[in-house]
Design a protein around this motif. Sequence first.
Motif, PDB file in Angstrom:
ATOM      1  N   ALA A  14       0.824  -1.214   0.000  1.00  0.00           N
ATOM      2  CA  ALA A  14       0.000   0.000   0.000  1.00  0.00           C
ATOM      3  C   ALA A  14       0.856   1.261   0.000  1.00  0.00           C
ATOM      4  O   ALA A  14       0.421   2.321  -0.472  1.00  0.00           O
ATOM      5  CB  ALA A  14      -0.938  -0.004   1.202  1.00  0.00           C
ATOM      6  N   LEU A  15       2.094   1.163   0.501  1.00  0.00           N
ATOM      7  CA  LEU A  15       3.017   2.301   0.490  1.00  0.00           C
ATOM      8  C   LEU A  15       3.770   2.419  -0.828  1.00  0.00           C
ATOM      9  O   LEU A  15       4.571   3.338  -1.005  1.00  0.00           O
ATOM     10  CB  LEU A  15       4.023   2.169   1.640  1.00  0.00           C
ATOM     11  CG  LEU A  15       3.480   2.325   3.065  1.00  0.00           C
ATOM     12  CD1 LEU A  15       4.582   2.036   4.076  1.00  0.00           C
ATOM     13  CD2 LEU A  15       2.911   3.713   3.284  1.00  0.00           C
ATOM     14  N   GLY A  16       3.518   1.484  -1.752  1.00  0.00           N
ATOM     15  CA  GLY A  16       4.175   1.533  -3.051  1.00  0.00           C
ATOM     16  C   GLY A  16       5.448   0.732  -3.141  1.00  0.00           C
ATOM     17  O   GLY A  16       6.211   0.860  -4.100  1.00  0.00           O
ATOM     18  N   VAL A  17       5.690  -0.136  -2.147  1.00  0.00           N
ATOM     19  CA  VAL A  17       6.904  -0.949  -2.130  1.00  0.00           C
ATOM     20  C   VAL A  17       6.795  -2.067  -3.165  1.00  0.00           C
ATOM     21  O   VAL A  17       5.767  -2.736  -3.263  1.00  0.00           O
ATOM     22  CB  VAL A  17       7.121  -1.546  -0.720  1.00  0.00           C
ATOM     23  CG1 VAL A  17       8.167  -2.650  -0.745  1.00  0.00           C
ATOM     24  CG2 VAL A  17       7.518  -0.443   0.256  1.00  0.00           C
ATOM     25  N   THR A  18       7.881  -2.273  -3.917  1.00  0.00           N
ATOM     26  CA  THR A  18       7.865  -3.306  -4.956  1.00  0.00           C
ATOM     27  C   THR A  18       9.015  -4.302  -4.863  1.00  0.00           C
ATOM     28  O   THR A  18       9.011  -5.302  -5.586  1.00  0.00           O
ATOM     29  CB  THR A  18       7.908  -2.656  -6.361  1.00  0.00           C
ATOM     30  OG1 THR A  18       9.101  -1.869  -6.470  1.00  0.00           O
ATOM     31  CG2 THR A  18       6.685  -1.783  -6.594  1.00  0.00           C
ATOM     32  N   ASN A  19      10.005  -4.036  -4.006  1.00  0.00           N
ATOM     33  CA  ASN A  19      11.122  -4.980  -3.913  1.00  0.00           C
ATOM     34  C   ASN A  19      11.680  -5.025  -2.497  1.00  0.00           C
ATOM     35  O   ASN A  19      11.250  -4.273  -1.612  1.00  0.00           O
ATOM     36  CB  ASN A  19      12.224  -4.632  -4.929  1.00  0.00           C
ATOM     37  CG  ASN A  19      12.814  -3.244  -4.700  1.00  0.00           C
ATOM     38  OD1 ASN A  19      13.196  -2.882  -3.589  1.00  0.00           O
ATOM     39  ND2 ASN A  19      12.886  -2.447  -5.772  1.00  0.00           N
ATOM     40  N   ILE A  20      12.646  -5.912  -2.296  1.00  0.00           N
ATOM     41  CA  ILE A  20      13.192  -6.145  -0.948  1.00  0.00           C
ATOM     42  C   ILE A  20      13.843  -4.884  -0.384  1.00  0.00           C
ATOM     43  O   ILE A  20      13.635  -4.533   0.789  1.00  0.00           O
ATOM     44  CB  ILE A  20      14.216  -7.290  -0.978  1.00  0.00           C
ATOM     45  CG1 ILE A  20      13.526  -8.622  -1.268  1.00  0.00           C
ATOM     46  CG2 ILE A  20      14.950  -7.384   0.359  1.00  0.00           C
ATOM     47  CD1 ILE A  20      14.487  -9.775  -1.465  1.00  0.00           C
ATOM     48  N   GLY A  21      14.652  -4.212  -1.189  1.00  0.00           N
ATOM     49  CA  GLY A  21      15.352  -3.027  -0.689  1.00  0.00           C
ATOM     50  C   GLY A  21      14.392  -1.958  -0.215  1.00  0.00           C
ATOM     51  O   GLY A  21      14.558  -1.393   0.868  1.00  0.00           O
ATOM     52  N   GLN A  22      13.369  -1.667  -1.001  1.00  0.00           N
ATOM     53  CA  GLN A  22      12.356  -0.697  -0.598  1.00  0.00           C
ATOM     54  C   GLN A  22      11.624  -1.159   0.658  1.00  0.00           C
ATOM     55  O   GLN A  22      11.316  -0.361   1.547  1.00  0.00           O
ATOM     56  CB  GLN A  22      11.355  -0.486  -1.732  1.00  0.00           C
ATOM     57  CG  GLN A  22      11.902   0.207  -2.949  1.00  0.00           C
ATOM     58  CD  GLN A  22      10.869   0.296  -4.074  1.00  0.00           C
ATOM     59  OE1 GLN A  22       9.715  -0.079  -3.907  1.00  0.00           O
ATOM     60  NE2 GLN A  22      11.294   0.800  -5.218  1.00  0.00           N
ATOM     61  N   ALA A  23      11.338  -2.456   0.726  1.00  0.00           N
ATOM     62  CA  ALA A  23      10.605  -3.004   1.876  1.00  0.00           C
ATOM     63  C   ALA A  23      11.408  -2.860   3.162  1.00  0.00           C
ATOM     64  O   ALA A  23      10.863  -2.502   4.218  1.00  0.00           O
ATOM     65  CB  ALA A  23      10.258  -4.470   1.620  1.00  0.00           C
ATOM     66  N   MET A  24      12.712  -3.138   3.093  1.00  0.00           N
ATOM     67  CA  MET A  24      13.562  -2.991   4.276  1.00  0.00           C
ATOM     68  C   MET A  24      13.605  -1.527   4.710  1.00  0.00           C
ATOM     69  O   MET A  24      13.473  -1.215   5.907  1.00  0.00           O
ATOM     70  CB  MET A  24      14.984  -3.488   3.968  1.00  0.00           C
ATOM     71  CG  MET A  24      15.107  -4.968   3.671  1.00  0.00           C
ATOM     72  SD  MET A  24      14.823  -6.027   5.122  1.00  0.00           S
ATOM     73  CE  MET A  24      15.218  -7.633   4.402  1.00  0.00           C
TER      74      MET A  24
END
Length: 214
Positions: A14-24
Amino acid sequence: MPIDEKKLKADLTALGVTNIGQAMLASGVELAKHASDLYVYATPLTQKILSSFGKDRRTISEMTFSDQVGRKVMFDVPFMYPAAEDFQKFPANVVVERTGYVGVKSPAHWGEMGLDIPFAATGVDKITFATPEGQQPVMVNGEAGLKGFSLQKGAQDWDCSFEWADGQKTDLTLSHEEFAKMMSGPEKNLDVSAINRLVAEAAPKPEVSDAPSP
């Protein structure tokens, strides 16, 4: 409290995260960089993120290694250190300086998803937080607007200083044992709950007038 992996992934998506790096980054994880690889400490949160967003063919166990100083388990995620545009979206408002890594400053983002700095009581020399320009101070304990803080480990004590939305500054000195008790979980992490406990001790106290009531 166990982490709900489905909810975690839904919230990050929902925050626009699409990959591991962004998620971390969005989850408040402390980030370390080696070339373009992302290094993070192995915690329940980082493991759930790898499980939710991982597309690497390697297994999680194949990503693990021990850091050179603290001998703590870390994950090596190839080519996944966040890009400049990721830091624009999730600004690095927290800086961690680890014991034994002189001159190395690891960023983290304290935002909607919280903050997760492991081994804060035993493996860190200094942690600083500063509200980015143009953003509102963080509300902690439902009332105090926190603009920034510095937590610095000394030989015997932790020197903790806080800056508030109204311009006031307060200081708090804690022994190593007292500071460790403020941290969260068996690994003594600095998270939002731990910050709330520190703020409860350090927040400016309301002035009490000596004048008699009318």
